[in-house]
Write a protein that holds these residues in place. Structure first.
Motif, PDB file in Angstrom:
ATOM      1  N   ARG A 292     -41.499 -21.132  28.457  1.00 20.51           N
ATOM      2  CA  ARG A 292     -40.615 -21.966  29.272  1.00 20.51           C
ATOM      3  C   ARG A 292     -39.387 -21.175  29.713  1.00 20.51           C
ATOM      4  NH1 ARG A 292     -39.023 -27.391  26.322  1.00 20.51           N
ATOM      5  NH2 ARG A 292     -37.750 -27.440  28.220  1.00 20.51           N
ATOM      6  N   PHE A 293     -38.801 -21.662  30.814  1.00 25.62           N
ATOM      7  CA  PHE A 293     -37.527 -21.131  31.266  1.00 25.62           C
ATOM      8  C   PHE A 293     -36.395 -21.765  30.454  1.00 25.62           C
ATOM      9  CE2 PHE A 293     -40.018 -20.140  35.071  1.00 25.62           C
ATOM     10  CZ  PHE A 293     -39.528 -18.880  35.392  1.00 25.62           C
ATOM     11  N   ASP A 294     -35.307 -21.047  30.316  1.00 21.74           N
ATOM     12  CA  ASP A 294     -34.086 -21.576  29.726  1.00 21.74           C
ATOM     13  C   ASP A 294     -32.910 -21.094  30.569  1.00 21.74           C
ATOM     14  OD1 ASP A 294     -32.742 -19.038  28.348  1.00 21.74           O
ATOM     15  OD2 ASP A 294     -34.886 -18.953  27.929  1.00 21.74           O
ATOM     16  N   PHE A 295     -31.757 -21.703  30.354  1.00 20.34           N
ATOM     17  CA  PHE A 295     -30.587 -21.266  31.112  1.00 20.34           C
ATOM     18  C   PHE A 295     -29.318 -21.570  30.336  1.00 20.34           C
ATOM     19  CE2 PHE A 295     -30.796 -25.725  32.232  1.00 20.34           C
ATOM     20  CZ  PHE A 295     -29.459 -26.115  32.327  1.00 20.34           C
ATOM     21  N   GLU A 296     -28.215 -20.979  30.780  1.00 21.00           N
ATOM     22  CA  GLU A 296     -26.892 -21.242  30.208  1.00 21.00           C
ATOM     23  C   GLU A 296     -25.847 -21.095  31.303  1.00 21.00           C
ATOM     24  OE1 GLU A 296     -23.822 -19.712  26.703  1.00 21.00           O
ATOM     25  OE2 GLU A 296     -25.566 -18.496  27.249  1.00 21.00           O
ATOM     26  N   LEU A 297     -24.934 -22.046  31.356  1.00 26.39           N
ATOM     27  CA  LEU A 297     -23.802 -22.007  32.274  1.00 26.39           C
ATOM     28  C   LEU A 297     -22.536 -22.321  31.484  1.00 26.39           C
ATOM     29  CD1 LEU A 297     -25.307 -24.138  35.206  1.00 26.39           C
ATOM     30  CD2 LEU A 297     -25.079 -21.639  35.163  1.00 26.39           C
ATOM     31  N   GLU A 298     -21.498 -21.516  31.687  1.00 26.72           N
ATOM     32  CA  GLU A 298     -20.214 -21.794  31.038  1.00 26.72           C
ATOM     33  C   GLU A 298     -19.086 -21.428  32.002  1.00 26.72           C
ATOM     34  OE1 GLU A 298     -17.702 -21.174  26.879  1.00 26.72           O
ATOM     35  OE2 GLU A 298     -19.528 -20.004  27.223  1.00 26.72           O
ATOM     36  N   TYR A 299     -18.064 -22.261  32.005  1.00 27.06           N
ATOM     37  CA  TYR A 299     -16.886 -22.015  32.842  1.00 27.06           C
ATOM     38  C   TYR A 299     -15.646 -22.420  32.062  1.00 27.06           C
ATOM     39  CZ  TYR A 299     -13.317 -22.454  36.444  1.00 27.06           C
ATOM     40  OH  TYR A 299     -12.150 -22.328  37.159  1.00 27.06           O
ATOM     41  N   ALA A 300     -14.577 -21.615  32.171  1.00 28.53           N
ATOM     42  CA  ALA A 300     -13.318 -21.925  31.520  1.00 28.53           C
ATOM     43  C   ALA A 300     -12.160 -21.560  32.446  1.00 28.53           C
ATOM     44  CB  ALA A 300     -13.186 -21.177  30.198  1.00 28.53           C
ATOM     45  N   HIS A 301     -11.152 -22.423  32.464  1.00 26.31           N
ATOM     46  CA  HIS A 301      -9.934 -22.168  33.239  1.00 26.31           C
ATOM     47  C   HIS A 301      -8.758 -22.063  32.283  1.00 26.31           C
ATOM     48  CE1 HIS A 301      -6.336 -23.207  35.672  1.00 26.31           C
ATOM     49  NE2 HIS A 301      -6.935 -22.408  36.543  1.00 26.31           N
ATOM     50  N   GLN A 302      -7.877 -21.129  32.560  1.00 31.36           N
ATOM     51  CA  GLN A 302      -6.757 -20.826  31.670  1.00 31.36           C
ATOM     52  C   GLN A 302      -5.446 -20.895  32.445  1.00 31.36           C
ATOM     53  OE1 GLN A 302      -6.393 -16.691  29.870  1.00 31.36           O
ATOM     54  NE2 GLN A 302      -7.354 -17.822  28.195  1.00 31.36           N
ATOM     55  N   SER A 303      -4.503 -21.661  31.925  1.00 29.94           N
ATOM     56  CA  SER A 303      -3.208 -21.806  32.588  1.00 29.94           C
ATOM     57  C   SER A 303      -2.095 -21.741  31.557  1.00 29.94           C
ATOM     58  CB  SER A 303      -3.134 -23.134  33.351  1.00 29.94           C
ATOM     59  OG  SER A 303      -3.309 -24.232  32.465  1.00 29.94           O
ATOM     60  N   GLY A 304      -0.875 -21.516  32.016  1.00 35.32           N
ATOM     61  CA  GLY A 304       0.277 -21.448  31.131  1.00 35.32           C
ATOM     62  C   GLY A 304       1.211 -20.340  31.535  1.00 35.32           C
ATOM     63  N   THR A 305       1.886 -19.744  30.557  1.00 34.29           N
ATOM     64  CA  THR A 305       2.823 -18.657  30.810  1.00 34.29           C
ATOM     65  C   THR A 305       2.682 -17.590  29.732  1.00 34.29           C
ATOM     66  OG1 THR A 305       4.598 -19.700  29.541  1.00 34.29           O
ATOM     67  CG2 THR A 305       4.502 -20.196  31.903  1.00 34.29           C
ATOM     68  N   ALA A 306       3.138 -16.383  30.059  1.00 35.24           N
ATOM     69  CA  ALA A 306       3.184 -15.275  29.111  1.00 35.24           C
ATOM     70  C   ALA A 306       4.106 -14.211  29.688  1.00 35.24           C
ATOM     71  CB  ALA A 306       1.803 -14.691  28.859  1.00 35.24           C
ATOM     72  N   ARG A 307       4.551 -13.315  28.858  1.00 31.79           N
ATOM     73  CA  ARG A 307       5.306 -12.175  29.343  1.00 31.79           C
ATOM     74  C   ARG A 307       4.354 -11.064  29.753  1.00 31.79           C
ATOM     75  NH1 ARG A 307       9.633 -12.135  24.297  1.00 31.79           N
ATOM     76  NH2 ARG A 307      10.631 -14.140  24.778  1.00 31.79           N
ATOM     77  N   ALA A 308       4.820 -10.184  30.605  1.00 30.10           N
ATOM     78  CA  ALA A 308       3.971  -9.098  31.089  1.00 30.10           C
ATOM     79  C   ALA A 308       3.661  -8.090  29.992  1.00 30.10           C
ATOM     80  CB  ALA A 308       4.638  -8.403  32.267  1.00 30.10           C
ATOM     81  N   SER A 309       4.541  -7.974  28.976  1.00 29.91           N
ATOM     82  CA  SER A 309       4.324  -7.029  27.891  1.00 29.91           C
ATOM     83  C   SER A 309       4.937  -7.598  26.618  1.00 29.91           C
ATOM     84  CB  SER A 309       4.954  -5.673  28.213  1.00 29.91           C
ATOM     85  OG  SER A 309       6.372  -5.753  28.155  1.00 29.91           O
ATOM     86  N   SER A 310       4.734  -6.891  25.511  1.00 24.80           N
ATOM     87  CA  SER A 310       5.310  -7.310  24.236  1.00 24.80           C
ATOM     88  C   SER A 310       6.644  -6.623  23.958  1.00 24.80           C
ATOM     89  CB  SER A 310       4.330  -7.019  23.095  1.00 24.80           C
ATOM     90  OG  SER A 310       4.030  -5.636  23.043  1.00 24.80           O
ATOM     91  N   SER A 311       7.186  -5.910  24.920  1.00 17.83           N
ATOM     92  CA  SER A 311       8.467  -5.229  24.743  1.00 17.83           C
ATOM     93  C   SER A 311       9.590  -6.236  24.486  1.00 17.83           C
ATOM     94  CB  SER A 311       8.811  -4.400  25.982  1.00 17.83           C
ATOM     95  OG  SER A 311      10.148  -3.941  25.934  1.00 17.83           O
ATOM     96  N   PRO A 312      10.485  -5.967  23.522  1.00 15.18           N
ATOM     97  CA  PRO A 312      11.617  -6.869  23.279  1.00 15.18           C
ATOM     98  C   PRO A 312      12.523  -7.025  24.489  1.00 15.18           C
ATOM     99  CG  PRO A 312      11.334  -5.325  21.457  1.00 15.18           C
ATOM    100  CD  PRO A 312      10.438  -4.857  22.556  1.00 15.18           C
ATOM    101  N   LEU A 313      12.470  -6.058  25.410  1.00 12.83           N
ATOM    102  CA  LEU A 313      13.303  -6.130  26.606  1.00 12.83           C
ATOM    103  C   LEU A 313      12.681  -7.010  27.687  1.00 12.83           C
ATOM    104  CD1 LEU A 313      14.341  -2.357  26.867  1.00 12.83           C
ATOM    105  CD2 LEU A 313      15.580  -4.249  25.778  1.00 12.83           C
ATOM    106  N   ASP A 314      11.402  -7.336  27.517  1.00 12.57           N
ATOM    107  CA  ASP A 314      10.700  -8.175  28.502  1.00 12.57           C
ATOM    108  C   ASP A 314      10.816  -9.630  28.043  1.00 12.57           C
ATOM    109  OD1 ASP A 314       9.070  -9.389  30.318  1.00 12.57           O
ATOM    110  OD2 ASP A 314       7.309  -8.140  29.931  1.00 12.57           O
ATOM    111  N   VAL A 315      11.679 -10.384  28.674  1.00 15.68           N
ATOM    112  CA  VAL A 315      11.923 -11.772  28.249  1.00 15.68           C
ATOM    113  C   VAL A 315      11.586 -12.780  29.343  1.00 15.68           C
ATOM    114  CG1 VAL A 315      13.694 -11.099  26.602  1.00 15.68           C
ATOM    115  CG2 VAL A 315      14.349 -11.635  28.968  1.00 15.68           C
TER     116      VAL A 315
END
Length: 491
Positions: A292-315
């Protein structure tokens, strides 16, 4: 005196120049870890002494200790040699290799009606390798990866329904494992501190809720990790709340819906990007069945905020708007070796512009990728970010003791101005094109002693595309070639 035999011959013939001869530093390290190396070398004859495949029940620690009912113990030891020629990660030019031994020991004890205390000890240890490569990321010595208390009553809300309420430190898989997973190929484990509840109905409808904080691996510096120093992992300020529904559907289908809320802050132990993401997704699948044939479909959307880097100067936070998709269709042939052929396509958005205050680069959170994209550890060529990748995969089972697969994937960037995967290779001007390369990878496994001792070998070869040949910070070392061999004794 020379060190002969696998894997030492492989080190002498294939290793980077610093391992052309065993100098005092390398010899000291080898002797320091000689007991583990000897243990790894004894695994095969010790387990094979039990008899031929399927001749009798394998030796287990549970039986050897004669533990009472209600106490369960099991473990595994896995020595692995892996090597990567022509690395693709920005800033790395030396070939990479690692001989490591990973030991797992888990135990559960029933304390009373439906109440269980459990724990798992992880020891992933560096034996030999290139210390300037990726080896440090695979080491975590004498770490209690799990220590939890579980309440598992029956007939909760419905007759035949079960509840698993777990609190403490634990590992976990969620759904497809693309966003939250207990890694299988890597030598280390991602642990979480918190609580999780899984309710399962008689018809296999399952609802999962969890609120956890990921554990920070320690020691954090590479030199201490490579010296196999012991330090307990601590809870981080990266918190994850999740809800997941897995339900049976008509026509033999299964559907999933999930929401994952990630909230991250800096701490005295670790600087972070202060990610504040909500990931919402759905999955639909038809399970494999012969003829038999089988299949899988998955989709996820991601939203929010973050800093561009983990540098303490990047706020300054930037907006996150990213997505991921997976599609696959396969067929299991009713024929010798049970061939399974599938076509797959994976997409994960990348950042469209390095100059604006927004990001479209998908974050894989705590997911695994080895089951889909090939070996990780020292390799991990493909990551679920800034990716457009069609592929074809063939799996076979030559007999009851062995299985194998081979897969080819074309690997491209969604955004030509974003970095490729986790490599750090980037062309901000977008002049290097979008073709990262063509990866062909495969693996063969065989039980030498059924359910006890298994050998696995595999390789991944990449024919690099224009992007990895011309991007400003590309290594330009040639086509990456990765290989591994491992022996796993489960007891």
């Amino acid at each position: 005196m020379g060190w002969r035999g696998w894997p030492c011959d492989a080190f002498m013939t294939y290793a980077p120049s610093q391992y052309g001869q065993f100098g005092p530093t390398t010899l000291h390290r080898f002797l320091k870890h000689l007991p583990l190396a000897v243990l790894a070398g004894l695994l095969a004859p010790a387990a094979l002494a039990q008899g031929e495949v399927g001749a009798r029940e394998p030796w287990t620690l549970q039986d050897a200790l004669g533990l009472p009912d209600g106490v369960r113990i099991e473990g595994s030891i896995r020595p692995r040699y892996e090597a990567l020629a022509n690395p693709f990660v920005a800033g790395r030019t030396d070939d990479d290799e690692l001989l490591s031994v990973r030991t797992l020991l888990s135990i559960e004890a029933d304390l009373g009606p439906a109440l269980t205390l459990g724990g798992e000890l992880l020891d992933s240890r560096f034996i030999l390798g290139n210390e300037s490569g990726g080896a440090a990321g695979e080491i975590d010595t004498l770490e209690p990866a799990q220590l939890y208390l579980s309440w598992r009553p029956s007939d909760v809300l419905l007759t035949g329904a079960t509840l698993d309420l777990t609190a403490g430190r634990f590992t976990m898989d969620l759904g497809s494992r693309r966003l939250v997973a207990r890694a299988i190929y890597r030598s280390i484990l991602t642990s979480f501190d918190g609580a999780r509840a899984v309710w399962t109905a008689p018809d296999k409808l399952a609802v999962t809720f969890a609120y956890v904080a990921s554990a920070l691996r320690a020691p954090a510096d590479a030199s201490s990790a490579l010296d196999n120093e012991v330090a307990l992992n601590r809870s981080s300020n990266t918190r994850l709340g999740l809800a997941h529904l897995d339900a049976p559907l008509p026509l033999g289908l299964r559907g999933e819906l999930y929401v994952l809320d990630l909230d991250e802050d800096d701490s005295s132990n670790a600087a972070t990007r202060n990610r504040d993401f909500v990931t919402v997704g759905a999955r639909l699948r038809q399970l494999q069945s012969k003829g038999r044939f089988d299949f899988e479909l998955e989709y996820a959307h991601q939203s929010g905020t973050a800093r561009a880097s983990s540098s303490p100067l990047d706020v300054t936070p930037i907006d996150q708007d990213a997505e991921m998709a997976h599609a696959a269709i396969g067929y299991t042939f009713d024929a010798p070796w049970s061939p399974y052929l599938s076509l797959q396509y994976d997409f994960a958005s990348g950042d469209r512009s390095p100059a604006d205050r927004a990001s479209q680069r998908f974050d894989t959170l705590f997911g695994d990728r080895a089951f889909e994209f090939g070996p990780t550890a020292l390799d991990g060529f493909i990551a679920r970010t800034n990716l457009a990748s069609p592929g074809i995969r063939l799996e076979v089972r030559p007999d009851a003791e062995s299985d194998a697969y081979i897969m080819a994937r074309d690997v491209r960037l969604v955004s030509e101005t974003d970095s490729f995967g986790n490599s750090g290779v980037r062309d901000p001007a977008g002049l290097s094109g979008d073709h990262a390369g063509l990866q062909i990878e495969g693996r063969y496994r065989r039980w030498l002693v059924r359910d006890s001792l298994r050998l696995a070998v595999g390789a991944a070869i990449v024919a690099t595309g224009g992007f990895l040949e011309t991007a400003p910070n590309a290594t330009r070392q040639g086509d990456p070639v990765y290989g591994f061999s491992e022996l796993t004794w489960t007891f």
